[in-house]
Scaffold this active site. Structure first.
Site, mmCIF file in Angstrom:
data_model
loop_
_atom_site.group_PDB
_atom_site.id
_atom_site.type_symbol
_atom_site.label_atom_id
_atom_site.label_comp_id
_atom_site.label_asym_id
_atom_site.label_seq_id
_atom_site.Cartn_x
_atom_site.Cartn_y
_atom_site.Cartn_z
ATOM 1 N N ASP A 193 0.697 -1.364 -0.168
ATOM 2 C CA ASP A 193 -0.058 -0.260 -0.110
ATOM 3 C C ASP A 193 0.925 1.121 -0.116
ATOM 4 O OD1 ASP A 193 -2.468 1.035 0.107
ATOM 5 O OD2 ASP A 193 -2.150 2.250 2.213
ATOM 6 N N MET A 274 -7.174 6.415 3.191
ATOM 7 C CA MET A 274 -7.491 6.985 2.350
ATOM 8 C C MET A 274 -6.302 7.757 1.444
ATOM 9 S SD MET A 274 -10.189 7.850 2.700
ATOM 10 C CE MET A 274 -10.628 9.529 1.956
ATOM 11 N N ARG A 275 -5.153 6.292 1.461
ATOM 12 C CA ARG A 275 -4.347 6.591 0.522
ATOM 13 C C ARG A 275 -4.946 6.572 -0.722
ATOM 14 N NH1 ARG A 275 -0.242 3.561 3.021
ATOM 15 N NH2 ARG A 275 0.571 5.578 4.428
ATOM 16 N N ALA A 276 -5.724 5.600 -1.017
ATOM 17 C CA ALA A 276 -5.813 5.266 -2.658
ATOM 18 C C ALA A 276 -6.067 6.108 -3.306
ATOM 19 C CB ALA A 276 -6.913 4.367 -2.298
ATOM 20 N N VAL A 279 -3.655 9.189 -3.784
ATOM 21 C CA VAL A 279 -2.755 8.674 -5.295
ATOM 22 C C VAL A 279 -3.439 8.179 -6.426
ATOM 23 C CG1 VAL A 279 -1.246 6.832 -6.108
ATOM 24 C CG2 VAL A 279 -1.394 7.226 -3.411
#
Length: 663
Positions: A193, A274-276, A279
């Site tokens: 991730d 929330m990283r997706a 990105v």
């Protein structure tokens, strides 16, 4: 100096080239993880990218590549004189798999810090890679604690080095690129991730494209300088396009419609955190800038999802990463704004067109820079025999308790058995062998204290010499080699047990995945035993071999044990520090060859003589039990457990029994 293969000369591999270029435009995307089989231009493309990056302005003499227009006030080489500057090419720094922690983050000279009060710091690879590329080939084989340090630095943009109260901080912002062959083992999901984008690469199966790959590779090897000169114009064009996209990037507008599509897509694919979303937003913005636009379109969101989400939606370690493109298109169409085109065709110069890099003779997918043998040499053997049955599926896996090897090892870092490691709880002290890395302060003071009067100590400080220094010894956990020896004979299939057996082995494989073990698989049936999978870090490969395992024929138990013993002998030469745990899955019957029972007993005693930790999973069922598996466990010097007990708390007693027998 070796002339690298030109980036624009790589045949095909459009997704790989695009992902690298987007990170060159916007390093905030978060790097690229390139997954694929050997010989698919992974390393070639990464190494070639550095030649396309614009030069960077640096402070002359600064070991940390400070920007003269925004020098780091905390730079260990600072403060810097204003107005001085120099230009140099962007660097590509390669991190070897076997690098030490000090080589990665840098090293403090503890001896000088204690004896002279001097903060002497030798920069590591993170400092060298600042404002450039940090490349990790075979990142899945890198030790976990190094991966953690690497990704923390990439996320924070800084590296911190602390040793016994002495600390140094320096900037470390770089484009992180990792390559890996999934057959050699996976990365943990939480580490997957942390990479912004991921790309799957495969060799082309198109003969014309493979011919072009070989032609270009041979031409480069014959005369690298002349080959690079032929591609100089294309390289210059891409370099200028990167510069233009960087300048345009701050002007790109990410509208509410595109943001809504991004959020809806991440929710639809049930990604964690929330990283997706972040990105995807950065990737879509970089795609628009790369295409020369100031607005993010639906086509940018779609391409960003294909690059940013596949490795984030895995729910099982044995599930291949991927994305359902039909579901993606439905989601984008449902949340499309009035001006969005949910099914765009961007053409050769759009997001999916390989960045406008010329490859006129190449199909749109695949390619590498060297010929690759056809797959199949590692295929599953399919011996014939009476009573053979087709493979059955595995039952639902379950959570198991820890099976560990007794004693204290010194193998690679992992999460299974006790071991002396560089990381873990401090258990004692010793004199350092070579450079001091982990100071045991109390032991050092205790060693120096009796000599203070003889050394003429007159002030409050402590006079410390080299002989006083003590290295901390630590205890942590190691990974082991878990070798499965699985009975695939007709007696296992006759009672419809193979599905339950496969489910149990799959459960243990999941445990091995989480504990960073190597695994191997030996099967026996008919008249012989086969090494279905040599020892490897790829638990996925073991699960695939297990799933396709057929059953039938006699039970050559002795052959299976002898084959396993030979596998351990060879692996001991390759990796002597990694301790094995043998898991024999059988009902204990032996029916193949002359005197099968006696021969199996003699083979089992070889493991006991070598002190190999072993567990027999007893698959016998029915109202009448012969207890053959328990007898086998006794010959192995191990212990037996039934399939039912494998699920229960009784495994805690099993581990104690294994340790007691080995003591």
């Amino acid at each position: 100096m070796i002339t690298p293969f030109p980036f624009t000369a790589v045949v095909g591999q459009d997704d790989l080239r695009l992902a690298l270029l987007l990170n060159a435009v916007s390093p905030a995307v978060g790097g690229v993880l390139v997954r694929g089989e050997k010989g698919t231009a992974k390393s070639t493309a990464v190494r070639a990218l550095s030649a396309l990056l614009p030069e960077v302005a640096v402070v002359p003499g600064c070991r940390f590549s400070c920007d003269p227009d925004a020098a780091d006030p905390a730079c260990p080489d600072g403060p810097h004189e204003a107005g001085t500057r120099a230009q140099r090419p962007a660097r590509m720094v390669e991190l070897p798999v076997g690098a030490s922690e000090d080589r990665l983050v840098g090293a403090l000279d503890i001896e000088r810090a204690l004896a002279e009060g001097v903060k002497a710091f030798e920069p590591g690879l993170l400092a060298d890679a600042h404002r450039g590329i940090l490349y990790v080939d075979e990142v899945n084989l890198l030790h976990d604690h190094l991966v953690d340090l690497l990704l923390d630095a990439a996320a924070m943009g800084a590296s911190y080095v602390e040793r016994e109260g002495v600390s140094v901080r320096h900037a470390a912002r770089f484009l992180l690129v990792g390559t890996m062959n999934p057959e050699e083992g996976e990365l943990r999901p939480q580490l997957l991730d942390r990479f912004g984008l991921t790309v799957e690469v495969t060799a082309s199966r198109e003969p014309d494209q493979r011919v072009e790959v070989v032609r270009r590779r041979l031409a480069h090897d014959d005369d690298p300088a002349a080959f690079a000169a032929r591609w100089a114009d294309e390289e210059a064009a891409v370099r200028q396009r990167i510069v233009a996209a960087r300048k345009l990037l701050p002007s790109v507008r990410l509208g509410d419609g595109a943001l809504r599509q991004i959020a809806a897509t991440c929710a639809a694919f049930e990604v964690d955190g929330m990283r997706a979303d972040i990105v995807m937003a950065r990737t879509a913005t970089a795609l628009a800038a790369w295409a020369g636009r100031t607005d993010v379109l639906a086509e940018d969101v779609r391409q960003a999802a294909l690059l940013a989400l596949p490795h984030r939606r895995r729910r099982n370690p044995f599930d291949a990463p991927g994305l359902d493109e039909d579901k993606l298109d439905e989601t984008l169409e449902e949340f499309a704004g009035p001006d969005d085109d949910p099914d765009p065709d961007p053409g050769p110069d759009g997001p999916g067109g390989g960045g406008g890099q010329p490859a006129p003779d190449a199909p749109p997918r695949g390619g590498d820079t060297g010929a690759r043998p056809e797959a199949g040499e590692d295929g599953e053997p399919q011996p014939s025999g009476a009573g053979e049955q087709s493979a059955v599926g595995a039952a639902e896996p379950f959570r198991t308790k820890v099976l560990s090897v007794p004693g204290l090892g010194e193998g690679s870092a992992g999460r299974r058995s006790r071991a002396r490691t560089e990381h873990g709880r401090t258990t004692g002290a010793r004199r350092p062998r070579g450079a001091l890395t982990r100071l045991h302060l109390a032991a050092t003071v205790q060693a120096a204290a009796p000599h203070q009067r003889a050394r003429g100590r007159s002030g409050p400080g402590l006079v410390v010499r080299r002989d006083d220094l003590r290295q901390a010894t630590r205890e942590g956990r190691e990974g082991n080699l878990v070798l499965f020896v699985v009975d695939a004979s007709g007696s296992m299939a006759a009672r419809q047990r193979m599905s339950a057996v496969k489910g149990a082995v799959l459960s243990l494989l999941l445990d091995a995945y989480q504990r960073r073990d190597k695994v191997g698989l030996v099967t026996f049936r008919g008249a012989a035993a086969d090494v279905a999978l040599p020892p490897t870090s790829s638990v996925d490969a073991a699960a695939a071999r297990l799933e396709s395992l057929p059953t039938g024929g006699r039970t050559p138990l002795a052959a299976g044990l002898l084959k396993a013993h030979e596998v351990l002998r060879v692996e001991r030469l390759r990796d002597p520090a990694r301790r094995p745990l043998v898991v024999v899955v059988t009902d204990g019957r032996a029916t193949g060859g002359p005197e099968p029972v006696a021969l199996a007993a003699r083979a089992a005693r070889l493991f006991a003589a070598d002190g190999v930790a072993s567990v027999v999973v007893d698959c016998e069922s029915g109202p009448v039990r012969l207890g053959l598996a328990a007898q086998l466990a006794g010959e192995l010097g191990g212990t037996a457990v039934t399939l039912d007990e494998l699920r229960a708390d009784a495994i805690a007693g099993l581990v104690k029994d294994v340790r007691r027998r080995a003591a």
